[in-house]
Design a protein around this motif. Structure first.
Motif, mmCIF file in Angstrom:
data_model
loop_
_atom_site.group_PDB
_atom_site.id
_atom_site.type_symbol
_atom_site.label_atom_id
_atom_site.label_comp_id
_atom_site.label_asym_id
_atom_site.label_seq_id
_atom_site.Cartn_x
_atom_site.Cartn_y
_atom_site.Cartn_z
ATOM 1 N N SER A 77 0.845 -1.199 0.000
ATOM 2 C CA SER A 77 0.000 0.000 0.000
ATOM 3 C C SER A 77 0.874 1.241 0.000
ATOM 4 O O SER A 77 2.069 1.169 0.292
ATOM 5 N N MET A 78 0.243 2.390 -0.291
ATOM 6 C CA MET A 78 0.975 3.652 -0.187
ATOM 7 C C MET A 78 1.442 3.888 1.253
ATOM 8 O O MET A 78 2.589 4.295 1.479
ATOM 9 N N SER A 79 0.578 3.610 2.247
ATOM 10 C CA SER A 79 0.977 3.805 3.658
ATOM 11 C C SER A 79 2.249 3.026 3.979
ATOM 12 O O SER A 79 3.145 3.518 4.672
ATOM 13 N N HIS A 80 2.302 1.790 3.476
ATOM 14 C CA HIS A 80 3.434 0.901 3.746
ATOM 15 C C HIS A 80 4.728 1.490 3.151
ATOM 16 O O HIS A 80 5.789 1.476 3.801
ATOM 17 N N VAL A 81 4.621 2.017 1.928
ATOM 18 C CA VAL A 81 5.801 2.608 1.278
ATOM 19 C C VAL A 81 6.221 3.889 2.004
ATOM 20 O O VAL A 81 7.417 4.121 2.245
ATOM 21 N N LEU A 82 5.257 4.718 2.398
ATOM 22 C CA LEU A 82 5.591 5.951 3.126
ATOM 23 C C LEU A 82 6.290 5.630 4.438
ATOM 24 O O LEU A 82 7.230 6.334 4.845
ATOM 25 N N SER A 83 5.859 4.542 5.077
ATOM 26 C CA SER A 83 6.462 4.155 6.366
ATOM 27 C C SER A 83 7.949 3.836 6.219
ATOM 28 O O SER A 83 8.739 4.035 7.150
ATOM 29 N N LYS A 84 8.353 3.357 5.040
ATOM 30 C CA LYS A 84 9.775 3.054 4.798
ATOM 31 C C LYS A 84 10.621 4.322 4.841
ATOM 32 O O LYS A 84 11.771 4.297 5.289
ATOM 33 N N PHE A 85 10.035 5.433 4.393
ATOM 34 C CA PHE A 85 10.798 6.691 4.397
ATOM 35 C C PHE A 85 10.833 7.327 5.781
ATOM 36 O O PHE A 85 11.829 7.975 6.138
ATOM 37 N N LEU A 86 9.795 7.111 6.578
ATOM 38 C CA LEU A 86 9.861 7.498 7.993
ATOM 39 C C LEU A 86 10.974 6.705 8.667
ATOM 40 O O LEU A 86 11.775 7.255 9.422
ATOM 41 N N TYR A 87 11.022 5.401 8.391
ATOM 42 C CA TYR A 87 12.063 4.539 8.963
ATOM 43 C C TYR A 87 13.459 5.057 8.585
ATOM 44 O O TYR A 87 14.390 5.026 9.397
ATOM 45 N N LEU A 88 13.603 5.537 7.351
ATOM 46 C CA LEU A 88 14.902 6.022 6.861
ATOM 47 C C LEU A 88 15.330 7.330 7.530
ATOM 48 O O LEU A 88 16.458 7.780 7.361
ATOM 49 N N GLY A 89 14.407 7.946 8.277
ATOM 50 C CA GLY A 89 14.781 9.152 9.024
ATOM 51 C C GLY A 89 14.265 10.450 8.440
ATOM 52 O O GLY A 89 14.613 11.531 8.925
ATOM 53 N N TYR A 90 13.442 10.378 7.407
ATOM 54 C CA TYR A 90 12.806 11.603 6.904
ATOM 55 C C TYR A 90 11.699 12.006 7.874
ATOM 56 O O TYR A 90 11.065 11.153 8.502
ATOM 57 N N SER A 91 11.445 13.300 7.996
ATOM 58 C CA SER A 91 10.384 13.765 8.891
ATOM 59 C C SER A 91 9.018 13.450 8.281
ATOM 60 O O SER A 91 8.891 13.252 7.064
ATOM 61 N N LEU A 92 7.996 13.429 9.129
ATOM 62 C CA LEU A 92 6.633 13.193 8.639
ATOM 63 C C LEU A 92 6.268 14.241 7.590
ATOM 64 O O LEU A 92 5.655 13.920 6.567
ATOM 65 N N GLU A 93 6.672 15.476 7.823
ATOM 66 C CA GLU A 93 6.365 16.554 6.878
ATOM 67 C C GLU A 93 7.013 16.287 5.509
ATOM 68 O O GLU A 93 6.357 16.409 4.470
ATOM 69 N N GLU A 94 8.279 15.889 5.515
ATOM 70 C CA GLU A 94 8.969 15.594 4.241
ATOM 71 C C GLU A 94 8.289 14.445 3.497
ATOM 72 O O GLU A 94 8.135 14.482 2.274
ATOM 73 N N VAL A 95 7.908 13.409 4.250
ATOM 74 C CA VAL A 95 7.290 12.233 3.643
ATOM 75 C C VAL A 95 5.940 12.595 3.029
ATOM 76 O O VAL A 95 5.638 12.221 1.883
ATOM 77 N N ILE A 96 5.137 13.350 3.766
ATOM 78 C CA ILE A 96 3.804 13.708 3.257
ATOM 79 C C ILE A 96 3.906 14.712 2.105
ATOM 80 O O ILE A 96 3.144 14.628 1.131
ATOM 81 N N TYR A 97 4.862 15.629 2.166
ATOM 82 C CA TYR A 97 5.060 16.552 1.026
ATOM 83 C C TYR A 97 5.385 15.789 -0.255
ATOM 84 O O TYR A 97 5.028 16.206 -1.353
ATOM 85 N N ALA A 98 6.068 14.647 -0.115
ATOM 86 C CA ALA A 98 6.472 13.860 -1.288
ATOM 87 C C ALA A 98 5.288 13.190 -1.979
ATOM 88 O O ALA A 98 5.425 12.713 -3.112
ATOM 89 N N VAL A 99 4.120 13.145 -1.325
ATOM 90 C CA VAL A 99 2.916 12.608 -1.980
ATOM 91 C C VAL A 99 1.798 13.650 -2.061
ATOM 92 O O VAL A 99 0.670 13.329 -2.405
ATOM 93 N N THR A 100 2.135 14.891 -1.746
ATOM 94 C CA THR A 100 1.133 15.963 -1.861
ATOM 95 C C THR A 100 1.747 17.117 -2.656
ATOM 96 O O THR A 100 1.677 17.130 -3.879
ATOM 97 N N ARG A 101 2.375 18.025 -1.968
ATOM 98 C CA ARG A 101 2.865 19.259 -2.609
ATOM 99 C C ARG A 101 3.820 18.999 -3.773
ATOM 100 O O ARG A 101 3.649 19.555 -4.863
ATOM 101 N N ASN A 102 4.827 18.152 -3.547
ATOM 102 C CA ASN A 102 5.840 17.942 -4.598
ATOM 103 C C ASN A 102 5.226 17.322 -5.848
ATOM 104 O O ASN A 102 5.573 17.681 -6.978
ATOM 105 N N ALA A 103 4.316 16.363 -5.639
ATOM 106 C CA ALA A 103 3.658 15.711 -6.776
ATOM 107 C C ALA A 103 2.736 16.689 -7.498
ATOM 108 O O ALA A 103 2.707 16.734 -8.734
ATOM 109 N N ALA A 104 1.981 17.483 -6.733
ATOM 110 C CA ALA A 104 1.055 18.454 -7.339
ATOM 111 C C ALA A 104 1.814 19.495 -8.159
ATOM 112 O O ALA A 104 1.370 19.903 -9.244
#
Length: 366
Positions: free
Chosen positions: A280-307
């Motif tokens: 799922s998308m949630s599962h993939v996003l969780s991998k980037f949280l694990y890698l040490g990116y902030s929640l804001e960076e991770v969510i921007y990568a599927v919202t603002r940056n994509a838009a």
């Protein structure tokens, strides 16, 4: 006038907690928590809200095999309100796919495969005659609000004996249609350096964190100069996790080298949704949280940056007067095993889980 429906006590990734009032599918008020007037449709205490998630790389044509799935199964049911099909269709069937996309709860956009047959076979660039210039140009002109770019899968299993030739043709088509390229990278030939030379600002490299031998990093973990040059000139880097295209090892190298996180996409289809490693998308996003990116960076990568890449900034806007296009999610505590495409397993102690979306005027539970 309809009454206000209120989503209460939702946390934004910047830390604020708000109520969002919605009337007839339009955001009518955003207030501090507990202050919006209207009928509560959800008490979101403990949940986050962002603009609707955007998945820039999926395969959403159900009848195609192996790379196909049902639009809403990988869309709204996963917290993704907008998905972009990454070249499942060429000019032969893009019209039928467009018609199908109008019947779903998920907003759908598409990259047009430069091969007219699309993913009817997985070696769709093995015969140059399948790259039909006239048909591709006609398709791009017929669906200007649906087609966002051209897709070229440039790896050995797809191009066979044709090497870099399909990408040269894609580049010419891009010039004619004024559409950017999304280029899938994988095993050589062609060599990754040949691919990078042909990319222009606004193009997308998908699978940039793949662990194959033809990847974007030297053996010592430092990025190829070609990757640094591409990023500096405005080539967009997209994850495109998929079955075989995401490596924790490479992702750690990218983070250490300061390579910016542009967009996180899944490259999801039925097989890797049901059997992993994508799920799922949630599962993939969780991998980037694990890698040490902030929640804001991770969510921007599927919202603002994509838009912004899609030139549809409204898709990432939560403001009064805008269509309510929202994803509700939780940050859960607990042990979660995360597996990459190489079979490398990491254990996270917190993870993201999509809970619902508000799209097309209604609340849909994930």
């Amino acid at each position: 006038m309809g009454t206000e429906n209120v989503l209460r006590n939702l946390q934004l990734v910047d830390g604020r907690t708000v109520d969002i009032a919605i009337r007839d599918g339009i955001i009518s008020a955003i207030t501090p928590a507990g202050q919006a007037e209207g009928k509560t449709v959800l008490d979101g205490s403990g949940l986050y809200v962002s603009s609707g998630w955007i998945d820039l790389h999926v395969h959403a044509v159900p009848e195609l095999h192996p790379y196909g799935d049902d639009i809403d199964e990988i869309g709204v049911k996963q917290g993704v309100t907008t998905l972009v099909d990454a070249g499942s269709c060429g000019s032969d069937r893009i019209g039928a796919f467009y018609a199908e996309s109008l019947l779903t709860a998920t907003n759908v956009l598409a990259f047009l495969n430069i091969s007219r047959i699309g993913l009817e076979r997985t070696d769709e660039l093995s015969q140059l005659k399948w790259i039909d210039r006239d048909k591709a140009v006609q398709a791009a002109a017929a669906y200007p609000d649906f087609i966002v770019g051209l897709k070229a899968r440039i790896s050995q299993s797809v191009v066979k004996e044709n090497g870099i030739q399909p990408l040269k043709r894609a580049r010419a088509l891009s010039g004619e249609t004024k559409l950017p390229l999304m280029v899938h990278i994988g095993s050589a030939p062609p060599d990754i350096s040949e691919v990078l030379e042909l990319l222009e600002p606004g193009d997308v490299i998908t699978h940039y964190l793949n662990g194959k031998s033809n990847n974007l990093f030297h053996a010592d973990g430092t990025p190829l100069q070609g990757l640094l040059d591409a990023a500096a000139k405005g080539v967009h880097l997209d994850v495109g996790h998929g079955t075989a295209s995401f490596s924790f090892r490479i992702a750690e190298q990218a983070k250490k080298a300061g390579i910016a996180l542009n967009t996180i996409s899944t490259d999801i289809y039925r097989g890797n949704r049901l059997n992993g490693p994508v799920y799922s998308m949630s599962h993939v996003l969780s991998k980037f949280l694990y890698l040490g990116y902030s929640l804001e960076e991770v969510i921007y990568a599927v919202t603002r940056n994509a838009a912004l890449w899609l030139k549809r900034p409204g898709l990432a806007d939560i403001s009064v007067g805008q269509q309510a296009n929202l994803t509700l999610f939780a940050l859960e505590e607990g042990r979660k095993e995360l597996t990459d495409s190489e079979g490398d397993v990491r254990v996270a102690d917190h993870y993201i889980e999509a809970k619902g979306v508000f799209a097309n005027g209604s609340l849909i539970t994930c």
